[in-house]
Design a protein around this motif. Sequence first.
Motif, PDB file in Angstrom:
ATOM      1  N   GLU A 284       0.827  -1.209   0.000  1.00  0.00           N
ATOM      2  CA  GLU A 284       0.000   0.000   0.000  1.00  0.00           C
ATOM      3  C   GLU A 284       0.858   1.255   0.000  1.00  0.00           C
ATOM      4  OE1 GLU A 284      -3.081   2.122   3.044  1.00  0.00           O
ATOM      5  OE2 GLU A 284      -3.460   0.003   2.582  1.00  0.00           O
ATOM      6  N   MET A 285       1.938   1.236   0.753  1.00  0.00           N
ATOM      7  CA  MET A 285       2.846   2.388   0.784  1.00  0.00           C
ATOM      8  C   MET A 285       3.484   2.607  -0.579  1.00  0.00           C
ATOM      9  SD  MET A 285       6.189   2.945   3.212  1.00  0.00           S
ATOM     10  CE  MET A 285       7.418   4.222   2.831  1.00  0.00           C
ATOM     11  N   HIS A 286       3.931   1.524  -1.211  1.00  0.00           N
ATOM     12  CA  HIS A 286       4.665   1.676  -2.468  1.00  0.00           C
ATOM     13  C   HIS A 286       3.751   2.021  -3.637  1.00  0.00           C
ATOM     14  CE1 HIS A 286       8.426   1.414  -4.622  1.00  0.00           C
ATOM     15  NE2 HIS A 286       7.841   0.699  -5.572  1.00  0.00           N
ATOM     16  N   ARG A 287       2.448   1.734  -3.530  1.00  0.00           N
ATOM     17  CA  ARG A 287       1.533   2.103  -4.613  1.00  0.00           C
ATOM     18  C   ARG A 287       1.524   3.600  -4.834  1.00  0.00           C
ATOM     19  NH1 ARG A 287      -2.614  -1.784  -1.909  1.00  0.00           N
ATOM     20  NH2 ARG A 287      -1.681  -3.752  -2.600  1.00  0.00           N
ATOM     21  N   THR A 288       1.738   4.363  -3.781  1.00  0.00           N
ATOM     22  CA  THR A 288       1.818   5.817  -3.921  1.00  0.00           C
ATOM     23  C   THR A 288       2.913   6.184  -4.908  1.00  0.00           C
ATOM     24  OG1 THR A 288       1.098   6.071  -1.628  1.00  0.00           O
ATOM     25  CG2 THR A 288       2.112   7.986  -2.667  1.00  0.00           C
ATOM     26  N   HIS A 289       4.032   5.479  -4.829  1.00  0.00           N
ATOM     27  CA  HIS A 289       5.179   5.759  -5.699  1.00  0.00           C
ATOM     28  C   HIS A 289       4.873   5.462  -7.161  1.00  0.00           C
ATOM     29  CE1 HIS A 289       9.410   6.296  -6.663  1.00  0.00           C
ATOM     30  NE2 HIS A 289       9.405   5.132  -7.292  1.00  0.00           N
ATOM     31  N   HIS A 290       3.911   4.586  -7.420  1.00  0.00           N
ATOM     32  CA  HIS A 290       3.565   4.225  -8.795  1.00  0.00           C
ATOM     33  C   HIS A 290       2.339   4.976  -9.309  1.00  0.00           C
ATOM     34  CE1 HIS A 290       6.347   0.969 -10.001  1.00  0.00           C
ATOM     35  NE2 HIS A 290       6.552   0.919  -8.694  1.00  0.00           N
TER      36      HIS A 290
ATOM     37  N   ALA B 274       3.976  14.319  -8.333  1.00  0.00           N
ATOM     38  CA  ALA B 274       4.351  14.583  -6.940  1.00  0.00           C
ATOM     39  C   ALA B 274       4.323  13.305  -6.110  1.00  0.00           C
ATOM     40  CB  ALA B 274       3.416  15.624  -6.331  1.00  0.00           C
ATOM     41  N   GLU B 275       3.450  12.374  -6.471  1.00  0.00           N
ATOM     42  CA  GLU B 275       3.372  11.105  -5.751  1.00  0.00           C
ATOM     43  C   GLU B 275       4.410  10.111  -6.262  1.00  0.00           C
ATOM     44  OE1 GLU B 275      -1.344  11.486  -4.566  1.00  0.00           O
ATOM     45  OE2 GLU B 275      -0.766  10.122  -6.187  1.00  0.00           O
ATOM     46  N   THR B 276       4.690  10.154  -7.555  1.00  0.00           N
ATOM     47  CA  THR B 276       5.767   9.326  -8.099  1.00  0.00           C
ATOM     48  C   THR B 276       7.094   9.674  -7.437  1.00  0.00           C
ATOM     49  OG1 THR B 276       4.630   9.231 -10.223  1.00  0.00           O
ATOM     50  CG2 THR B 276       6.941   8.631 -10.229  1.00  0.00           C
TER      51      THR B 276
ATOM     52  N   ALA C  59      -0.400   7.847   1.641  1.00  0.00           N
ATOM     53  CA  ALA C  59      -1.271   7.235   0.638  1.00  0.00           C
ATOM     54  C   ALA C  59      -1.446   8.213  -0.513  1.00  0.00           C
ATOM     55  CB  ALA C  59      -2.631   6.884   1.243  1.00  0.00           C
ATOM     56  N   PRO C  60      -1.788   7.719  -1.699  1.00  0.00           N
ATOM     57  CA  PRO C  60      -2.078   8.630  -2.816  1.00  0.00           C
ATOM     58  C   PRO C  60      -3.338   9.430  -2.543  1.00  0.00           C
ATOM     59  CG  PRO C  60      -2.595   6.365  -3.414  1.00  0.00           C
ATOM     60  CD  PRO C  60      -1.910   6.304  -2.094  1.00  0.00           C
ATOM     61  N   ALA C  61      -3.409  10.618  -3.127  1.00  0.00           N
ATOM     62  CA  ALA C  61      -4.574  11.483  -2.911  1.00  0.00           C
ATOM     63  C   ALA C  61      -5.858  10.819  -3.370  1.00  0.00           C
ATOM     64  CB  ALA C  61      -4.370  12.814  -3.633  1.00  0.00           C
ATOM     65  N   ALA C  62      -5.775  10.002  -4.419  1.00  0.00           N
ATOM     66  CA  ALA C  62      -6.964   9.346  -4.962  1.00  0.00           C
ATOM     67  C   ALA C  62      -7.353   8.101  -4.179  1.00  0.00           C
ATOM     68  CB  ALA C  62      -6.745   8.979  -6.425  1.00  0.00           C
ATOM     69  N   GLY C  63      -6.553   7.722  -3.189  1.00  0.00           N
ATOM     70  CA  GLY C  63      -6.866   6.549  -2.397  1.00  0.00           C
ATOM     71  C   GLY C  63      -6.889   5.279  -3.230  1.00  0.00           C
ATOM     72  N   GLU C  64      -7.930   4.471  -3.049  1.00  0.00           N
ATOM     73  CA  GLU C  64      -8.047   3.204  -3.765  1.00  0.00           C
ATOM     74  C   GLU C  64      -8.216   3.392  -5.267  1.00  0.00           C
ATOM     75  OE1 GLU C  64      -8.183  -0.339  -2.433  1.00  0.00           O
ATOM     76  OE2 GLU C  64      -6.833   0.972  -1.312  1.00  0.00           O
ATOM     77  N   ALA C  65      -8.603   4.597  -5.684  1.00  0.00           N
ATOM     78  CA  ALA C  65      -8.807   4.864  -7.111  1.00  0.00           C
ATOM     79  C   ALA C  65      -7.521   5.312  -7.804  1.00  0.00           C
ATOM     80  CB  ALA C  65      -9.884   5.925  -7.301  1.00  0.00           C
ATOM     81  N   VAL C  66      -6.376   5.191  -7.136  1.00  0.00           N
ATOM     82  CA  VAL C  66      -5.112   5.645  -7.719  1.00  0.00           C
ATOM     83  C   VAL C  66      -4.901   5.012  -9.094  1.00  0.00           C
ATOM     84  CG1 VAL C  66      -3.837   3.815  -6.508  1.00  0.00           C
ATOM     85  CG2 VAL C  66      -2.623   5.834  -7.333  1.00  0.00           C
ATOM     86  N   VAL C  67      -4.433   5.840 -10.038  1.00  0.00           N
ATOM     87  CA  VAL C  67      -4.123   5.364 -11.385  1.00  0.00           C
ATOM     88  C   VAL C  67      -2.642   5.016 -11.433  1.00  0.00           C
ATOM     89  CG1 VAL C  67      -4.090   5.929 -13.840  1.00  0.00           C
ATOM     90  CG2 VAL C  67      -5.937   6.787 -12.381  1.00  0.00           C
ATOM     91  N   ILE C  68      -2.351   3.789 -11.820  1.00  0.00           N
ATOM     92  CA  ILE C  68      -0.980   3.282 -11.832  1.00  0.00           C
ATOM     93  C   ILE C  68      -0.353   3.486 -13.207  1.00  0.00           C
ATOM     94  CG2 ILE C  68       0.440   1.208 -11.570  1.00  0.00           C
ATOM     95  CD1 ILE C  68      -0.808   2.226  -8.966  1.00  0.00           C
ATOM     96  N   GLY C  69       0.938   3.828 -13.220  1.00  0.00           N
ATOM     97  CA  GLY C  69       1.676   3.913 -14.478  1.00  0.00           C
ATOM     98  C   GLY C  69       1.919   5.326 -14.935  1.00  0.00           C
ATOM     99  N   LEU C  70       2.416   5.455 -16.159  1.00  0.00           N
ATOM    100  CA  LEU C  70       2.752   6.752 -16.738  1.00  0.00           C
ATOM    101  C   LEU C  70       1.879   7.020 -17.955  1.00  0.00           C
ATOM    102  CD1 LEU C  70       6.655   6.596 -16.645  1.00  0.00           C
ATOM    103  CD2 LEU C  70       5.125   7.711 -15.004  1.00  0.00           C
ATOM    104  N   PRO C  71       1.315   8.214 -18.051  1.00  0.00           N
ATOM    105  CA  PRO C  71       0.508   8.534 -19.235  1.00  0.00           C
ATOM    106  C   PRO C  71       1.303   8.345 -20.522  1.00  0.00           C
ATOM    107  CG  PRO C  71       0.264  10.217 -17.536  1.00  0.00           C
ATOM    108  CD  PRO C  71       1.375   9.323 -17.082  1.00  0.00           C
TER     109      PRO C  71
END
Length: 259
Positions: free
Chosen positions: A191-197, A202-204, A225-237
């Motif tokens: 859960e902590m590392h998902r913020t990095h992804h 700013a979260e990456t 945690a990411p600002a979007a919480g469980e709805a965090v979008v993973i990856g790079l546009p």
Amino acid sequence: MPHEPFVRLGIFLGVLAALLLAERRWPWRRASRARWPGNLGLGLLGALAVRATVPAAAVGAALWAEARGLGLLPWLGVPGWVAVPVTLLALDLLIYAQHRVTHAVPALWRLHRVHHADPALDATTGLRFHPLEILLSMALKMAAVVALGAPPVAVLAFEVLLNATTMFNHAAIRLPPRLERLLRLVVVTPEMHRTHHSEQPAETDSCFGFCLPWWDRLFGSYRAAPAAGEAVVIGLPGWRAPAHQRLDRLLLQPVRQAP
């Protein structure tokens, strides 16, 4: 350490299998397995690149330095029971610092971007690093090991821990909240590392730790945690399309411009 490669391979396969099973039992999100050939292919090529260029790798560097009495720890006369934990802490701090640098230096970010371009997370993401980044990281670790005069057993333990925790914190596992809070005190959790992804820059550029979570708190790069919480979008546009997940595209990605 004649059996070191087999010990490491056995632990790696066991941890990977256990995490993939855990992802099915306690899933965070279902990730497409179409990404696996590219992710696993990069992991295999990185391992082969190290074996082809520096077969003994970091453990070999430690044995070489030990045979010659080189390094700070032997020079200071540090006993083994102190040298082992000091080595584990120092190498983990080094990897944290290296990770921050790969986000700050454009040329290194192009290599590391291959890792962040994964459009989903699971244990195989922990293997998704460009072979050139793996070689650069190994060269840095070998230099640090010799400079420290690190005990070979500590270097082997660190390599096993780093590999296992990297797969663990990328795993698509939903931990019980209480267990998550407790584990986060001593290890980087999924859960902590998902913020990095997160796709948010700013979260990456936060939560750089791979094994120990303390460096992020100490150096101000921790986000709970990411600002979007469980709805965090993973990856790079721009890099999420299935075509970009092919092994050949991943190997060439550092020299390509974002779509």
